[in-house]
Write a protein that holds these residues in place. Structure first.
Motif, PDB file in Angstrom:
ATOM      1  N   LEU A  72       5.045  15.758   4.733  1.00 22.16           N
ATOM      2  CA  LEU A  72       5.666  14.440   4.672  1.00 22.16           C
ATOM      3  C   LEU A  72       4.935  13.604   3.639  1.00 22.16           C
ATOM      4  N   THR A  73       5.711  13.031   2.736  1.00 23.60           N
ATOM      5  CA  THR A  73       5.097  12.259   1.679  1.00 23.60           C
ATOM      6  C   THR A  73       6.055  11.144   1.291  1.00 23.60           C
ATOM      7  N   GLY A  74       5.850  10.541   0.137  1.00 24.94           N
ATOM      8  CA  GLY A  74       6.726   9.454  -0.259  1.00 24.94           C
ATOM      9  C   GLY A  74       6.464   9.080  -1.703  1.00 24.94           C
ATOM     10  N   GLY A  75       6.558   7.862  -1.918  1.00 23.52           N
ATOM     11  CA  GLY A  75       6.249   6.614  -1.231  1.00 23.52           C
ATOM     12  C   GLY A  75       5.109   6.841  -0.237  1.00 23.52           C
ATOM     13  N   GLU A  76       4.946   5.873   0.615  1.00 23.18           N
ATOM     14  CA  GLU A  76       3.914   6.009   1.644  1.00 23.18           C
ATOM     15  C   GLU A  76       4.594   6.278   2.985  1.00 23.18           C
ATOM     16  N   PRO A  77       4.443   7.497   3.508  1.00 22.80           N
ATOM     17  CA  PRO A  77       5.191   7.848   4.724  1.00 22.80           C
ATOM     18  C   PRO A  77       4.897   6.940   5.921  1.00 22.80           C
ATOM     19  N   LEU A  78       3.665   6.425   6.006  1.00 29.96           N
ATOM     20  CA  LEU A  78       3.323   5.637   7.198  1.00 29.96           C
ATOM     21  C   LEU A  78       3.971   4.250   7.212  1.00 29.96           C
ATOM     22  N   THR A 102       0.811  13.648   3.481  1.00 29.91           N
ATOM     23  CA  THR A 102       0.030  13.039   2.398  1.00 29.91           C
ATOM     24  C   THR A 102       0.175  11.532   2.519  1.00 29.91           C
ATOM     25  N   THR A 103      -0.953  10.856   2.634  1.00 27.79           N
ATOM     26  CA  THR A 103      -0.929   9.410   2.835  1.00 27.79           C
ATOM     27  C   THR A 103      -1.967   8.748   1.955  1.00 27.79           C
ATOM     28  N   ASN A 104      -1.737   7.460   1.667  1.00 30.31           N
ATOM     29  CA  ASN A 104      -2.777   6.738   0.929  1.00 30.31           C
ATOM     30  C   ASN A 104      -3.857   6.226   1.879  1.00 30.31           C
ATOM     31  N   GLY A 105      -3.655   6.385   3.177  1.00 30.14           N
ATOM     32  CA  GLY A 105      -4.702   6.096   4.151  1.00 30.14           C
ATOM     33  C   GLY A 105      -4.813   4.647   4.585  1.00 30.14           C
ATOM     34  N   ILE A 125      -5.361  12.787   1.965  1.00 28.27           N
ATOM     35  CA  ILE A 125      -5.481  11.340   1.761  1.00 28.27           C
ATOM     36  C   ILE A 125      -5.811  11.110   0.284  1.00 28.27           C
ATOM     37  N   SER A 126      -5.092  10.192  -0.326  1.00 27.28           N
ATOM     38  CA  SER A 126      -5.314   9.953  -1.755  1.00 27.28           C
ATOM     39  C   SER A 126      -6.363   8.867  -1.936  1.00 27.28           C
ATOM     40  N   LEU A 127      -7.320   9.124  -2.791  1.00 28.70           N
ATOM     41  CA  LEU A 127      -8.379   8.132  -3.035  1.00 28.70           C
ATOM     42  C   LEU A 127      -8.959   8.411  -4.415  1.00 28.70           C
ATOM     43  N   PHE A 193      -9.382  17.562  -7.098  1.00 22.98           N
ATOM     44  CA  PHE A 193      -9.152  16.843  -8.338  1.00 22.98           C
ATOM     45  C   PHE A 193      -7.817  17.302  -8.906  1.00 22.98           C
ATOM     46  N   ILE A 194      -6.976  16.328  -9.212  1.00 20.47           N
ATOM     47  CA  ILE A 194      -5.621  16.637  -9.674  1.00 20.47           C
ATOM     48  C   ILE A 194      -5.441  16.129 -11.096  1.00 20.47           C
ATOM     49  N   GLU A 195      -4.894  16.965 -11.940  1.00 20.26           N
ATOM     50  CA  GLU A 195      -4.604  16.498 -13.299  1.00 20.26           C
ATOM     51  C   GLU A 195      -3.469  15.477 -13.258  1.00 20.26           C
ATOM     52  N   LYS A 196      -3.610  14.466 -14.047  1.00 16.45           N
ATOM     53  CA  LYS A 196      -2.566  13.444 -14.119  1.00 16.45           C
ATOM     54  C   LYS A 196      -1.309  14.047 -14.759  1.00 16.45           C
ATOM     55  N   MET A 197      -0.169  13.778 -14.128  1.00 15.24           N
ATOM     56  CA  MET A 197       1.065  14.436 -14.576  1.00 15.24           C
ATOM     57  C   MET A 197       2.065  13.429 -15.157  1.00 15.24           C
ATOM     58  N   PRO A 198       2.893  13.887 -16.085  1.00 11.48           N
ATOM     59  CA  PRO A 198       3.880  12.988 -16.690  1.00 11.48           C
ATOM     60  C   PRO A 198       5.141  12.885 -15.831  1.00 11.48           C
ATOM     61  N   HIS A 202       6.685   5.342 -15.101  1.00 13.40           N
ATOM     62  CA  HIS A 202       5.611   4.356 -15.098  1.00 13.40           C
ATOM     63  C   HIS A 202       4.221   4.965 -15.151  1.00 13.40           C
ATOM     64  N   ASN A 203       4.130   6.264 -15.420  1.00 11.96           N
ATOM     65  CA  ASN A 203       2.831   6.920 -15.191  1.00 11.96           C
ATOM     66  C   ASN A 203       1.797   6.679 -16.288  1.00 11.96           C
ATOM     67  N   ARG A 204       2.224   6.115 -17.427  1.00 12.89           N
ATOM     68  CA  ARG A 204       1.303   5.828 -18.540  1.00 12.89           C
ATOM     69  C   ARG A 204       0.482   7.056 -18.923  1.00 12.89           C
ATOM     70  N   GLN A 329      11.096   8.585 -10.319  1.00 15.66           N
ATOM     71  CA  GLN A 329       9.767   8.118  -9.935  1.00 15.66           C
ATOM     72  C   GLN A 329       9.176   9.093  -8.916  1.00 15.66           C
ATOM     73  N   MET A 330       7.855   9.248  -8.971  1.00 13.25           N
ATOM     74  CA  MET A 330       7.152  10.109  -8.030  1.00 13.25           C
ATOM     75  C   MET A 330       7.445   9.694  -6.581  1.00 13.25           C
ATOM     76  N   SER A 331       7.580   8.393  -6.351  1.00 14.54           N
ATOM     77  CA  SER A 331       7.758   7.905  -4.990  1.00 14.54           C
ATOM     78  C   SER A 331       9.054   8.372  -4.341  1.00 14.54           C
ATOM     79  N   GLY A 334       8.534  12.487  -4.069  1.00 14.27           N
ATOM     80  CA  GLY A 334       7.501  12.927  -3.123  1.00 14.27           C
ATOM     81  C   GLY A 334       6.424  13.668  -3.884  1.00 14.27           C
ATOM     82  N   GLY A 335       5.243  13.053  -3.958  1.00 14.02           N
ATOM     83  CA  GLY A 335       4.163  13.645  -4.763  1.00 14.02           C
ATOM     84  C   GLY A 335       3.483  14.782  -4.054  1.00 14.02           C
TER      85      GLY A 335
HETATM   86  N1  SAM Z   1       1.589   7.473  -0.685  1.00 18.15           N
HETATM   87  C1  SAM Z   1       1.061   8.772  -0.452  1.00 18.15           C
HETATM   88  C2  SAM Z   1      -0.260   8.955  -1.155  1.00 18.15           C
HETATM   89  O1  SAM Z   1      -0.684   8.038  -1.884  1.00 18.15           O
HETATM   90  O2  SAM Z   1      -0.875   9.986  -0.953  1.00 18.15           O
HETATM   91  C3  SAM Z   1       2.001   9.908  -0.793  1.00 18.15           C
HETATM   92  C4  SAM Z   1       2.808   9.811  -2.057  1.00 18.15           C
HETATM   93  S1  SAM Z   1       1.861   9.866  -3.561  1.00 18.15           S
HETATM   94  C5  SAM Z   1       3.158   9.832  -4.750  1.00 18.15           C
HETATM   95  C6  SAM Z   1       1.277  11.526  -3.523  1.00 18.15           C
HETATM   96  C7  SAM Z   1       0.225  11.877  -4.505  1.00 18.15           C
HETATM   97  O3  SAM Z   1       0.772  11.893  -5.797  1.00 18.15           O
HETATM   98  C8  SAM Z   1      -0.975  10.948  -4.538  1.00 18.15           C
HETATM   99  O4  SAM Z   1      -2.143  11.690  -4.369  1.00 18.15           O
HETATM  100  C9  SAM Z   1      -0.906  10.351  -5.924  1.00 18.15           C
HETATM  101  O5  SAM Z   1      -2.179  10.066  -6.429  1.00 18.15           O
HETATM  102  C10 SAM Z   1      -0.230  11.463  -6.689  1.00 18.15           C
HETATM  103  N2  SAM Z   1       0.389  11.045  -7.934  1.00 18.15           N
HETATM  104  C11 SAM Z   1       1.300  10.069  -8.149  1.00 18.15           C
HETATM  105  N3  SAM Z   1       1.628   9.998  -9.456  1.00 18.15           N
HETATM  106  C12 SAM Z   1       0.911  10.958 -10.087  1.00 18.15           C
HETATM  107  C13 SAM Z   1       0.802  11.405 -11.437  1.00 18.15           C
HETATM  108  N4  SAM Z   1       1.517  10.840 -12.414  1.00 18.15           N
HETATM  109  N5  SAM Z   1      -0.034  12.437 -11.702  1.00 18.15           N
HETATM  110  C14 SAM Z   1      -0.752  13.024 -10.724  1.00 18.15           C
HETATM  111  N6  SAM Z   1      -0.690  12.672  -9.428  1.00 18.15           N
HETATM  112  C15 SAM Z   1       0.126  11.640  -9.117  1.00 18.15           C
END
Ligand code: SAM
Length: 335
Positions: A72-78, A102-105, A125-127, A193-198, A202-204, A329-331, A334-335
């Motif tokens: 379960l993900t989103g957006g923020e599922p909680l 997956t939650t932002n906590g 948990i994303s941090l 550690f996750i590579e930043k994805m395009p 809005h991901n810059r 959008q990622m939201s 579902g990321g």
């Molecule tokens: N709100 C929840 C959270 O923050 O974990 C779940 C949704 S969020 C879109 C899921 C994950 O996607 C988070 O870990 C976030 O950092 C990651 N994410 C979002 N955009 C990203 C990007 N452009 N590249 C890499 N990771 C990304």
């Protein structure tokens, strides 16, 4: 492990698809710079979002076809109203072996016990920073304490593993790579550690801010011996896993771009507005909500699930030189 192929979703590239990622809302209580800006986001209307009973129906059909794990993900599922009740119903689906989140906590401290009562043990948990002021700069909200308290609560309640997702960004938080890695010495967390994805408009994304996992590996190996950990199950994720000598936790490196895992990708996605999407980076989708809402029967819906799998691209074909952004959008994906 089921031997019968009819009970398994196997795509054209012989990948068994057993993992569904569900974006249950496109709303979020953070505004991470690379994901959701303060302004300019067109949120989905109430009517556009799949209702819980619709999601449950579709998940049952996916399980019928061979899905065994749901995230379960989103957006923020909680932030979605009725989340725990929904989770409880999801738990009751037979043959669904694993439910993760997956939650932002931010809301985790209050929700953790309820989530655990629904049988969920694994949580991501994303941090992106351990520094409150930097957390604020990245997320637009002064919520570091809340997230940290949520992580502590998850640990106290025995969630295992607790995976902490860190999007590594040069010039933003790369000076914390070693601090995060050292955290595994004292805490049982899996730091990933996750590579930043395009993904998303809005991901810059920029080459300058991109850090390949190889570099992260090299940097961490300056503070200790990194022993690789082997995969144990077909439901295990794509992270390259390591443990530092003497650590309680572990380190995961997810190279979605530099070392993509398309050949072992077992994922299907259901977007918040009811589209099946078989590759995070491909905007090719099937609108299963339209079919569901016009009253199509389960056979037709399962046909669409199969079609989404058969259309799954062999590879996302993204390279650092040839990047294109996917439109969604990622939201909502579902990321
Ligand atoms: N709100 C929840 C959270 O923050 O974990 C779940 C949704 S969020 C879109 C899921 C994950 O996607 C988070 O870990 C976030 O950092 C990651 N994410 C979002 N955009 C990203 C990007 N452009 N590249 C890499 N990771 C990304």
């Amino acid at each position: 492990m089921e031997k019968n192929n009819k009970k398994r979703l196997v795509d054209n590239n012989n990948r068994v698809i057993n993992y569904l990622r569900l974006s249950i809302t496109d709303r979020c209580n953070l505004r991470c710079v690379y994901c959701m800006p303060e302004d300019g986001i067109d949120f989905l209307s109430h009517e556009e979002i799949l209702r819980y009973e619709e999601i449950l129906h579709l998940v049952r059909l996916c399980v019928e076809k061979g899905i065994r794990k749901v995230r379960l993900t989103g957006g923020e599922p909680l932030v979605r109203k009725g989340f725990l009740k929904f989770l409880k119903s999801l738990r009751e689906i037979d043959r669904l072996k694993e439910i993760t989140l997956t939650t932002n906590g931010v809301l985790l401290k209050d929700f953790a016990a309820g989530i655990r009562d629904c049988g969920v043990r694994r949580i991501n948990i994303s941090l992106d920073s351990l520094k409150p002021e930097r957390f604020f700069r990245i997320t637009g909200r002064d919520s570091f304490e809340k997230v940290w308290n949520g992580i502590q609560e998850a640990e106290r309640l025995g969630f295992d593993p607790i995976k902490i997702n860190v999007v590594a960004m040069r010039g933003v938080n790369d000076d914390e790579i070693l601090d995060f890695a050292r955290l595994t010495m004292e805490k049982p967390y899996h730091i990933r550690f996750i590579e930043k994805m395009p993904v998303g408009g809005h991901n810059r994304w920029s080459v300058e801010s991109f850090i390949p996992i190889l570099e992260i590996h090299d940097r961490i190996s300056t503070i200790g011996n990194m022993t690789p950990i082997l995969k144990r199950s077909s439901l295990d994720g794509p992270a390259q896993r390591y443990v530092l000598d003497g650590a309680r936790g572990e380190i995961g490196l997810i190279g979605a771009l530099s070392n993509h895992f398309c050949s072992i990708c077992n994922r299907l996605r259901l977007t918040a507005d009811g589209h099946l999407r078989s590759c995070l980076f491909s905007d090719k989708e099937i609108d299963i909500k339209a079919s569901l809402r016009k009253g199509d029967g389960d056979a037709a819906l399962m046909g669409l699930i199969e079609k989404a799998i058969m259309d799954k691209p062999e590879s996302h074909n993204l390279t650092r030189q040839g990047l294109r952004n996917c439109a969604r959008q990622m939201s909502t994906i579902g990321g």
